[in-house]
Design an enzyme around this catalytic site. Structure first.
Site, PDB file in Angstrom:
ATOM      1  N   GLY A 175       0.836  -1.210   0.000  1.00 40.94           N
ATOM      2  CA  GLY A 175       0.000   0.000   0.000  1.00 40.94           C
ATOM      3  C   GLY A 175       0.866   1.254   0.000  1.00 40.94           C
ATOM      4  CB  SER A 176       0.028   4.746  -0.803  1.00 47.75           C
ATOM      5  OG  SER A 176      -1.004   4.981   0.121  1.00 47.75           O
ATOM      6  CB  THR A 177       0.928   3.858   4.604  1.00 51.08           C
ATOM      7  OG1 THR A 177      -0.303   4.482   4.267  1.00 51.08           O
ATOM      8  CG2 THR A 177       1.504   4.520   5.842  1.00 51.08           C
ATOM      9  CG  ASP A 219       0.809  -3.918   5.698  1.00 49.20           C
ATOM     10  OD1 ASP A 219       0.806  -2.969   4.890  1.00 49.20           O
ATOM     11  OD2 ASP A 219       0.280  -5.019   5.443  1.00 49.20           O
ATOM     12  CG  ASP A 230      -7.913  -0.476   3.932  1.00 52.09           C
ATOM     13  OD1 ASP A 230      -7.205   0.242   3.219  1.00 52.09           O
ATOM     14  OD2 ASP A 230      -7.991  -1.711   3.798  1.00 52.09           O
ATOM     15  N   GLY A 241      -7.038  -4.661   3.386  1.00 52.51           N
ATOM     16  CA  GLY A 241      -7.417  -5.382   2.176  1.00 52.51           C
ATOM     17  C   GLY A 241      -8.037  -4.553   1.074  1.00 52.51           C
ATOM     18  N   GLY A 260      -6.367  -2.724  -0.582  1.00 54.84           N
ATOM     19  CA  GLY A 260      -5.332  -2.883  -1.608  1.00 54.84           C
ATOM     20  C   GLY A 260      -5.336  -4.287  -2.204  1.00 54.84           C
ATOM     21  CD  GLU A 313      -1.898  -6.359   3.458  1.00 52.21           C
ATOM     22  OE1 GLU A 313      -1.448  -5.490   2.718  1.00 52.21           O
ATOM     23  OE2 GLU A 313      -3.034  -6.291   3.971  1.00 52.21           O
ATOM     24  CE  LYS A 368      -5.823   4.925   5.136  1.00 51.74           C
ATOM     25  NZ  LYS A 368      -4.573   4.243   5.025  1.00 51.74           N
TER      26      LYS A 368
HETATM   27  C1  ABF Z   1      -2.386  -2.408   2.888  1.00 50.77           C
HETATM   28  O1  ABF Z   1      -2.592  -1.319   2.072  1.00 50.77           O
HETATM   29  C2  ABF Z   1      -3.724  -2.974   3.000  1.00 50.77           C
HETATM   30  O2  ABF Z   1      -4.012  -3.852   3.994  1.00 50.77           O
HETATM   31  C3  ABF Z   1      -4.612  -1.792   3.063  1.00 50.77           C
HETATM   32  O3  ABF Z   1      -5.752  -2.195   2.390  1.00 50.77           O
HETATM   33  C4  ABF Z   1      -3.866  -0.777   2.285  1.00 50.77           C
HETATM   34  C5  ABF Z   1      -3.727   0.573   2.905  1.00 50.77           C
HETATM   35  O4  ABF Z   1      -3.253   1.326   1.880  1.00 50.77           O
HETATM   36  P1  ABF Z   1      -2.735   2.788   1.984  1.00 50.77           P
HETATM   37  O5  ABF Z   1      -1.568   2.754   2.900  1.00 50.77           O
HETATM   38  O6  ABF Z   1      -2.378   3.068   0.561  1.00 50.77           O
HETATM   39  O7  ABF Z   1      -3.889   3.597   2.471  1.00 50.77           O
HETATM   40  O8  ABF Z   1      -1.853  -2.007   4.100  1.00 50.77           O
END
Ligand code: ABF
Length: 251
Positions: free
Chosen positions: A46-48, A102, A105, A116, A118, A124, A142
């Site tokens: 994911g982006s984070t 990680d 959402d 999920g 993503g 995960e 979030k």
């Molecule tokens: C993963 O990336 C996933 O479990 C979650 O759905 C998603 C969060 O994405 P982001 O960091 O882009 O908001 O951690």
């Protein structure tokens, strides 16, 4: 006079408004401070999480971290880690992971998560379920009062075989919460296919689903369900980056 008082006071600095992506990066970099040389690391998706993986790669390159083994949670993260030169392995070879980092959402007040959106929830859950420590990194958007409370999807990975049958079972299970189950589509309008060749059914809820452990067990008993995106009692730490700073919540 009041005019003098004004001119003597320090110049007001304009408020710094951070973008959501900057907040994600702040949370990610903070989490990487928990990483030590020699660790087996769960690498999120994911982006984070991407910022965390990037930072780990940077510290390896600078020699400030050594002897790291990464266990990626998706094909996408695997590609990113390879491009950064992070040595990789898998759960078969490393069934115990020191630390996973990680995103999520949704995060509720008890540090239960929805993940999920993503699409990588199964890997995960396997990787983060094998961790001694799981540090979840999010920006403040979030945070929710209850899981499903953002109004966005609660994802469930299902086998593609007769997915409508499974989706109907899921929708019925949570009908008291006004549940609507929808098959996730990709940008071409085709069913979204996970790294494991499965589909995702997204559940949209109008109110909370009550006891989460009971809900989890009930979802997992439906034939056709592979795994769901509720991560209950799994995060050991949640790092939240907000406009007013970083908050670290421990279990
Ligand atoms: C993963 O990336 C996933 O479990 C979650 O759905 C998603 C969060 O994405 P982001 O960091 O882009 O908001 O951690």
């Amino acid at each position: 006079s009041s005019m003098e008082a004004l001119s003597l006071s320090p110049p007001m600095s304009p408020p710094v408004i951070l973008t959501q992506d900057e907040l994600k990066k702040i949370a990610a970099y903070k989490a990487v401070e928990f990483v030590e040389s020699g660790m087996v690391l769960g690498l999120g998706t994911g982006s984070t999480a991407k910022h965390a993986v990037e930072r780990i790669g940077e510290l390896l390159r600078q020699g400030r971290l050594t002897n790291i083994i990464g266990i990626p949670t998706s094909k996408k993260t695997q590609e990113q880690a390879i491009s950064l030169g992070i040595p990789l392995s898998d759960l078969d070879s490393h069934p115990t992971i020191d630390l996973a980092i990680d995103g999520a959402d949704e995060v509720d007040p008890h540090l239960n998560l929805v993940k999920g959106r993503g699409g990588s929830l199964l890997r995960e859950k396997m990787v983060e379920g094998a961790c001694k420590k799981f540090v979840c990194i999010v920006d403040e958007s979030k945070l929710v009062k209850y899981l499903g409370g953002s109004g966005l999807a609660m994802p469930v990975e299902v086998v593609s075989f007769c997915w409508k049958f499974t989706a109907n079972k899921l929708q019925n299970l949570f009908r008291d919460s006004g549940c609507v189950a929808k098959l996730r589509k990709d940008c071409k309008g085709e069913p979204f296919v996970t790294d494991n060749g499965n589909y995702i059914v997204d559940l949209y809820l109008k109110k909370d689903i009550g006891d989460l452990q009971v809900a989890s067990d009930a979802i997992l008993r439906i034939a056709g369900v592979v795994e769901h995106g509720m991560f209950l009692d799994m995060a050991t730490t949640v790092i939240v980056a907000g406009e007013l700073g970083i908050t670290i919540k421990n279990k």
